[in-house]
Design an enzyme around this catalytic site. Structure first.
Site, PDB file in Angstrom:
ATOM      1  N   ASP A 215     -16.396 -69.250  -7.029  1.00 48.93           N
ATOM      2  CA  ASP A 215     -16.282 -67.849  -7.417  1.00 48.93           C
ATOM      3  C   ASP A 215     -16.313 -67.054  -6.124  1.00 48.93           C
ATOM      4  OD1 ASP A 215     -18.136 -65.728  -9.763  1.00 48.93           O
ATOM      5  OD2 ASP A 215     -16.689 -65.241  -8.202  1.00 48.93           O
ATOM      6  N   ARG A 218     -18.121 -63.600  -5.950  1.00 50.99           N
ATOM      7  CA  ARG A 218     -19.565 -63.744  -5.830  1.00 50.99           C
ATOM      8  C   ARG A 218     -19.977 -64.195  -4.441  1.00 50.99           C
ATOM      9  NH1 ARG A 218     -22.271 -68.649  -5.391  1.00 50.99           N
ATOM     10  NH2 ARG A 218     -24.324 -68.824  -6.326  1.00 50.99           N
ATOM     11  N   ASP A 265     -35.966 -74.069  -4.569  1.00 55.91           N
ATOM     12  CA  ASP A 265     -35.198 -74.335  -5.783  1.00 55.91           C
ATOM     13  C   ASP A 265     -35.940 -75.354  -6.631  1.00 55.91           C
ATOM     14  OD1 ASP A 265     -31.855 -73.808  -6.399  1.00 55.91           O
ATOM     15  OD2 ASP A 265     -32.997 -75.183  -7.675  1.00 55.91           O
ATOM     16  N   SER A 267     -34.389 -77.135  -9.116  1.00 53.09           N
ATOM     17  CA  SER A 267     -33.536 -78.236  -9.562  1.00 53.09           C
ATOM     18  C   SER A 267     -33.448 -79.303  -8.478  1.00 53.09           C
ATOM     19  CB  SER A 267     -32.147 -77.718  -9.904  1.00 53.09           C
ATOM     20  OG  SER A 267     -31.376 -77.588  -8.727  1.00 53.09           O
ATOM     21  N   ILE A 294     -40.710 -70.864  -7.776  1.00 47.59           N
ATOM     22  CA  ILE A 294     -41.238 -69.889  -6.818  1.00 47.59           C
ATOM     23  C   ILE A 294     -42.625 -69.436  -7.240  1.00 47.59           C
ATOM     24  CG2 ILE A 294     -40.165 -67.891  -7.954  1.00 47.59           C
ATOM     25  CD1 ILE A 294     -40.550 -68.351  -4.170  1.00 47.59           C
ATOM     26  N   GLU A 295     -42.892 -69.491  -8.560  1.00 47.86           N
ATOM     27  CA  GLU A 295     -44.213 -69.064  -9.047  1.00 47.86           C
ATOM     28  C   GLU A 295     -45.300 -70.085  -8.712  1.00 47.86           C
ATOM     29  OE1 GLU A 295     -41.441 -69.161 -10.776  1.00 47.86           O
ATOM     30  OE2 GLU A 295     -41.092 -67.268 -11.838  1.00 47.86           O
ATOM     31  N   GLU A 310     -29.222 -65.218  -5.681  1.00 44.20           N
ATOM     32  CA  GLU A 310     -28.198 -64.980  -6.695  1.00 44.20           C
ATOM     33  C   GLU A 310     -28.802 -65.419  -8.017  1.00 44.20           C
ATOM     34  OE1 GLU A 310     -24.846 -66.919  -8.626  1.00 44.20           O
ATOM     35  OE2 GLU A 310     -26.248 -65.475  -9.497  1.00 44.20           O
ATOM     36  N   GLU A 319     -31.011 -65.834 -18.931  1.00 40.85           N
ATOM     37  CA  GLU A 319     -31.766 -66.787 -18.101  1.00 40.85           C
ATOM     38  C   GLU A 319     -33.049 -66.149 -17.543  1.00 40.85           C
ATOM     39  OE1 GLU A 319     -29.622 -69.237 -15.193  1.00 40.85           O
ATOM     40  OE2 GLU A 319     -27.784 -68.656 -16.246  1.00 40.85           O
ATOM     41  N   HIS A 461     -17.116 -66.052 -12.362  1.00 36.98           N
ATOM     42  CA  HIS A 461     -17.538 -67.096 -13.292  1.00 36.98           C
ATOM     43  C   HIS A 461     -18.421 -66.520 -14.397  1.00 36.98           C
ATOM     44  CE1 HIS A 461     -21.338 -66.988 -11.109  1.00 36.98           C
ATOM     45  NE2 HIS A 461     -21.857 -67.757 -12.035  1.00 36.98           N
TER      46      HIS A 461
END
Lengths: 513, 399
Positions: A215, A218, A265, A267, A294-295, A310, A319, A461
Site C-alpha cells: 500500500d 500508506r 510487536d 506477533s 506494549i502494555e 501504524e 481493532e 488496503h
C-alpha cells in the site's frame, strides 16, 4: 441531568424498550455503557441496573440456578429460548416453579429464538461463565469436570511461569552484561488474552505485511514524514509500536538519524524483523526489538521523544489498537516535547448508490439457484463491510463524524455519537453509507504529510467501510439527509465495534467484528 | 496471474480470525472445538470472533464463496437435478451440508428423504432456509460430526451420499475421511460386498476395483490429481523476489517462507508449457483412509521451448453415476473455481526444449488428525540441452 441520580421508580417512566434513546441522552455521562446494561425485569415491570442484580433480586422467589438444574438447561441456546419464552408468554413465577421437568418444556419451540426485546441484556448473560456472579454456586455442565481440570492446569502453568521468571532473574547475573535483544513478557492468560492471541496471530503471516507494505499511499506517507523531517528525528529516541517487518524503525534510524529506536510487536513477525535488520546492516546497539504487548513489556528507557505507529484499522478504530497508542503515550512519551506520529485524524461519512454492489451482496440471497436464502440477507445487513466504493457512486456530500487528536484523546474516544447532515448531489436511490478516514502527520513537523482513504483518493488496503440499508431509499437532489451515527465498543469482542446509524426515521445497527 | 480476490482478503481480516499457525496453548484453554457445548447451541448471530476462531465454518461468508462458485454449484446441481431417475424416492445423505444447497437440489429431484449433516453452527442458517423453502418435511437436519450422529428413526442405510469434500490441492481441510466413514457405515451395501471390502483392507490390495462397488451412489465418486509445469517469471518475481528490495531494504529472509508454502492462486492456461501428468486417481467407492496420500514418480514433457519456474497441481472430480459425463475440472483454462490452482515454486528455473522430459518424485502426505496439515516433496532431475537442474524441495500447508 445525570441519570445516575434517578431512582429506579423514576427510571420506570422514562425507560422504553429502546435502550438507545437513553444512550443518546447520556452523552455527557461517563457511564454510557451502564445504560445499555439496564434490563427489564423478567417477572415485573421493574428495571434493574444489570442482569446479575435482577437475578439476585428475584432470588428469594425464583432461584435461577436451581431452575436451570431442574430443567436440565445447560446450554446458552436453551437459556436464550427460556428468556424469550418468559418475555413473550409472561408466565408468573408460580407457574414456572410448578412446571415439571420434561424432555420438551414449553420453551423448546423454535419460535423462542426470536428476540422479544431488542438488545435484551438478559440474553447476553452467559449461564456458563456469569452464573458464579450470583453466588458461590457454579453450574455443572457436562464439561464441569473438565472445567476443574482446566482451572488446575492453568494454575499450574502460572506457577511454572513465575518460577521461570525467578530463574531468569537469578541467572542473568552470571551472563554477559548485554541487554537482551529479545524480551518476551510472561503473563497469565485470561479469556481476553486467548481471543487476543487469535488477533495477533493474524499478523504472523507475511501475506498481510506484504499487503500493507505494498500500500504505497500508506507506506510512502510514513517514509516521507521521516525523510522530510530529519531535524525532528535526529538524535531522538523513537518508539515504534507494532513494528511488523520493522520498516519504519529502520527508516527512523537510516533516514531520520535517530539516536535509538525501540521496536515493539506482539506477533511472531518480530523475529523476521530482527533478521531483516541484520540483513540491512542496522546498528544493533541503536535498534532494539522487543516481543510482547506494549502494555506488558519493559523498555530499556523511561521516556521516548517520538512515538510512531501504524495502528489504524477499518473505520479507523476497528481493532482498537488506538488504546495501545494511548497507553504508550501516557506511559512513555516525554510530556513536554514528545511527538506522536501520525497525530490527527478524521472519520468521514457519505451516502452511495451502486446497483452492482447492492445486488452482489444483498439481493443475491433472495434467489440462489432457485432457492430463497433471505435469512442470510439479515446477517449481511447487520455487518459493516470492507470494499472499494467507486467515487462515481457517491451521491452526497461528505460529513465529518469524528475528529481525533492523539495527543489529547482517551480510550473513551472509541465510543462516540455524532450527528450528520449529507446533502444529496444527485436524485435517485441510496444503497447505504460509506465511511473513510483521513490521516495527518502535522503537529510540530516542518513538512506536514497527509493521506486519505476516501473513494476519491487513490485506493489503500483499508478500502472503505460500508453499511448497506435494508432497502433502497429514494432521494432528491438538494435534499438534506440528517441523522446520527453512534460508535460503540462491542460488549463481547475486545477489538470489535458496533455502529448505529439513525436516519430516515429508523435505527440501523451494524457489527464490525 | 490473477491476484486472490479482494473478497477473500476481506474475510480474512474482518470475519475470520483464523490463525495460520495453530497454537497448542489455545486448544488447551478451551473446550474441544467440535462438539463443544458452548458452540453447539450458539446461534451464529451470537458468535463473536472468539467463536469463529474455533469454528470458522460457521460464518456464512466461507460458504458464500463456494456457493458463488458457479462451476462447482451448477455441476452438482446438474448431476442431481438432471438425474431424477437416480434420486426419485431414495434416501440421501448430505455430508457437510453448509447452508443446505445440495439437500435442496436432492429434495427437488424427488428424494424421499434427505439427511443433512453439518457440524458447524452454519447449520442454523440451513434450518431456516430449508423451512423458508418448505422442504422441512423432506430434509432432516442433524447437527454434529458424521462420526457421532445417528440416522433418524427407522433409517438404517442411505442410497446416495452427496458431499463436496474437496479442499485446496484436493486434500487441504477436506472431509474425505468423513465420506469414507459414512460410506462404510451408512451406504447401502450388500453384506457380502461389505465383508469383501473389509478383507480388501486388511489383506491384499486387489487390482479389480470393479468387483467391490457398493450398490449405493456417491456424488462425486472419482478424483484425479494432475501436475503440469509452468513458465511464471513475472509473478515469481512479484511473489518471491519482491522481498529482495522493499523500499530499499533487503527482506530476503522471508523468501524462504514464500517458496516453502504452496500458493493457491489462478494460473493462466497459457503459462503451461508441459503435458499434464496424472499423479493419482482416487475411487471414493473403494478407497480407504490409508489411501489418502500420493507417492509417485512423475514425468513431464515440454510442449514447446520455454522455461519452467514452478509446478502446478489441480484436480478433476467425476460423478460417474450420471449417464452423461459430469465433471468438475479445475484445470487452468477450464473456468474459474474457488479452488483455483496450487503452485509450487522451486529455487532457480529450467530452460527446456520441446519434447525434452523432466522426471522426478512427487509426494503428498496428509495428516489425518488435522487435514489442514499437508507435507509435500517434489524432487526432480533435469538434464537438457540448454540447462541442468537437480532439485529437492519440501513444502507444507499448515492451516
Amino acid at each position: 441531568m445525570s441519570s445516575i441520580n434517578k431512582t429506579e421508580h423514576q427510571r420506570n417512566e422514562s425507560v422504553s424498550s429502546d435502550d438507545e434513546e437513553n444512550f443518546l441522552d447520556d452523552e455527557q455521562d461517563e457511564e454510557q455503557i451502564n445504560v445499555l446494561e439496564q434490563v427489564q425485569g423478567l417477572f415485573s415491570s421493574d428495571v434493574f441496573p444489570n442482569v446479575v442484580d435482577m437475578f439476585r433480586a428475584y432470588h428469594s422467589q425464583f432461584d435461577l440456578i436451581d431452575f436451570l438444574k431442574k430443567h436440565q438447561i445447560h446450554s446458552q441456546y436453551d437459556y436464550i429460548r427460556l428468556i424469550n419464552y418468559i418475555r413473550s408468554e409472561k408466565p408468573s413465577i408460580e407457574t414456572l416453579k410448578q412446571l415439571k421437568s420434561s424432555p420438551s418444556p414449553p420453551w423448546t419451540d423454535e419460535k423462542y429464538f426470536e428476540t422479544v426485546i431488542d438488545d435484551d441484556p438478559a440474553l447476553q448473560f452467559d449461564i456458563e461463565e456469569d452464573l458464579n456472579q450470583l453466588g458461590d454456586l457454579s453450574i455443572t455442565t457436562t464439561n464441569g469436570h473438565d472445567h476443574d481440570e482446566l482451572k488446575q492446569a492453568n494454575e499450574r502453568i502460572r506457577q511454572l511461569e513465575d518460577m521461570v521468571e525467578t530463574l531468569k532473574s537469578m541467572t542473568s547475573r552470571f551472563l554477559d552484561d548485554q541487554p537482551s535483544k529479545v524480551t518476551t513478557s510472561v503473563k497469565t492468560k485470561n479469556q481476553d488474552d486467548v481471543q487476543d492471541e487469535g488477533y495477533f496471530a493474524t499478523y504472523n503471516h507475511y501475506d498481510i505485511h506484504k499487503e500493507m507494505l505494498q500500500d504505497t499511499v500508506r507506506t510512502e506517507s510514513y517514509l516521507e514524514c521521516i525523510k522530510s523531517n530529519v531535524d525532528v528525528f535526529r538524535n531522538k529516541v523513537v518508539l515504534d509500536v507494532g513494528c511488523g517487518t520493522g520498516i519504519l524503525s529502520m527508516a527512523c534510524l537510516k533516514y531520520g538519524q535517530a539516536k535509538m529506536v525501540i521496536a515493539v510487536d506482539m506477533s511472531d513477525m518480530i523475529y523476521d524483523a530482527m533478521a531483516i535488520a541484520k540483513e540491512n546492516n542496522m546498528d544493533e546497539s541503536k535498534l532494539v526489538f522487543i516481543h510482547g504487548r506494549i502494555e506488558d513489556v519493559t523498555l530499556p528507557v523511561e521516556k521516548v521523544d517520538i512515538i510512531i505507529s501504524e495502528w489504524m484499522g477499518y473505520f479507523l478504530l476497528f481493532e482498537c489498537m488506538l488504546e495501545s497508542i494511548i497507553f504508550a503515550r501516557n506511559q512513555y512519551l516525554d510530556k513536554e516535547n514528545g511527538l506522536v506520529l501520525p497525530d490527527d485524524f478524521s472519520i468521514n461519512m457519505s451516502a452511495f448508490h451502486s446497483d452492482r454492489l447492492y445486488h452482489e451482496h444483498v439481493d443475491y440471497w433472495s434467489n440462489v439457484y432457485g432457492f430463497e436464502m433471505n435469512t442470510i440477507t439479515k446477517n449481511i445487513l447487520a455487518d459493516g463491510h470492507v470494499m472499494i466504493v467507486p467515487a462515481e457512486d457517491i451521491v452526497t456530500s461528505d460529513c465529518c463524524i469524528k475528529n481525533l487528536d492523539v495527543y489529547t484523546c482517551s480510550n473513551d474516544d472509541i465510543s462516540f455519537t455524532h450527528p450528520f447532515t449529507l446533502q444529496v448531489l444527485k436524485s435517485g436511490s441510496i444503497s447505504g453509507f460509506v465511511c473513510h478516514f483521513d490521516v495527518n502527520f502535522s503537529k510540530n513537523l516542518i513538512e506536514k504529510v497527509h493521506f486519505s482513504t476516501s473513494p476519491r483518493s487513490p485506493s489503500t488496503h483499508w478500502k472503505q467501510t460500508i453499511f448497506f440499508l435494508p432497502r433502497l431509499y429514494s432521494v432528491q437532489e438538494g435534499e438534506d439527509i440528517q441523522g446520527k451515527l453512534i460508535c460503540q465498543r462491542h460488549p463481547h469482542e475486545k477489538r470489535g465495534l458496533i455502529i448505529h446509524i439513525h436516519v430516515f426515521d429508523s435505527k440501523f445497527k451494524f457489527y464490525l467484528e | 496471474m490473477n491476484r486472490p480476490s479482494d473478497h477473500v482478503v476481506q474475510v480474512k481480516k474482518i470475519a475470520s480470525f483464523e490463525p495460520r499457525e495453530q497454537s497448542m496453548n489455545i486448544q488447551n484453554n478451551h473446550p474441544v472445538t467440535n462438539g463443544s457445548n458452548e458452540l453447539d447451541y450458539m446461534s451464529p448471530e451470537n458468535m463473536t470472533s472468539k467463536e469463529y476462531y474455533l469454528d470458522s465454518n460457521a460464518h456464512f461468508a466461507v460458504h458464500e464463496e463456494s456457493l458463488k462458485d458457479e462451476i462447482r454449484t451448477k455441476t452438482f446441481r446438474n448431476a442431481i437435478i438432471n438425474n431424477r431417475h437416480l434420486f426419485k424416492d431414495k434416501v440421501v445423505l448430505d455430508i457437510g451440508c453448509g447452508v443446505g444447497i445440495f439437500s435442496l437440489f436432492a429434495a427437488k429431484a424427488g428424494a424421499k428423504m434427505v439427511i443433512a449433516v453439518e457440524k458447524s453452527n452454519v447449520i442454523e442458517y440451513a434450518k431456516r432456509i430449508i423451512r423458508a423453502n418448505r422442504y422441512d418435511k423432506v430434509i432432516h437436519i442433524i447437527k454434529g460430526r458424521i462420526e457421532d450422529i445417528q440416522l433418524p428413526e427407522g433409517i438404517d442405510k442411505v442410497d446416495i451420499i452427496i458431499a463436496e469434500w474437496m479442499g485446496y490441492c484436493l486434500f487441504y481441510d477436506s472431509i474425505i475421511q468423513s465420506v469414507i466413514y459414512a460410506r462404510d457405515k451408512f451406504l447401502n451395501l450388500h453384506h457380502h460386498e461389505k465383508l469383501l471390502i473389509e478383507i480388501h483392507v486388511y489383506f491384499v490390495r486387489l487390482q479389480q476395483e470393479h468387483m467391490f462397488k457398493p450398490d449405493g451412489l456417491i456424488f462425486p465418486d472419482r478424483a484425479t490429481m494432475y501436475m503440469v509445469g509452468i513458465e511464471d517469471r513475472d509473478y515469481k518475481e512479484d511473489k518471491v523476489e519482491w522481498w529482495s528490495t522493499v523500499y530499499g531494504y533487503n527482506m530476503s529472509c522471508l523468501k524462504n517462507y514464500v517458496m516453502r508454502e504452496p500458493l493457491v492462486d489462478n494460473v493462466d492456461k497459457r503459462q503451461i508449457c508441459t503435458d499434464h501428468f496424472p499423479l493419482k486417481t482416487f475411487d471414493l467407492k473403494t478407497m480407504t483412509v490409508n489411501d489418502i496420500n500420493i507417492v509417485t514418480k512423475f514425468r513431464l514433457r515440454a510442449l514447446r521451448n520455454d522455461y519452467i519456474h514452478a509446478f502446478v497441481t489441480y484436480f478433476l472430480v467425476e460423478f460417474t453415476a450420471c449417464p452423461q459425463r459430469t465433471v468438475i475440472n479445475t484445470a487452468p483454462g477450464a473456468g474459474y473455481t474457488h479452488w483455483k490452482h496450487t503452485v509450487f515454486y522451486f529455487p532457480d528455473y529450467i530452460t527446456i526444449q520441446q519434447d525434452e522430459q523432466l522426471e522426478g518424485d512427487f509426494s503428498c502426505k496428509v495428516n489425518l488428525e488435522n487435514t489442514k496439515k499437508l507435507d509435500f516433496a517434489i524432487d526432480f532431475q533435469f538434464n537438457g540441452k540448454l540447462s541442468n537442474l537437480q532439485s529437492q524441495n519440501r513444502y507444507f500447508m499448515k492451516g
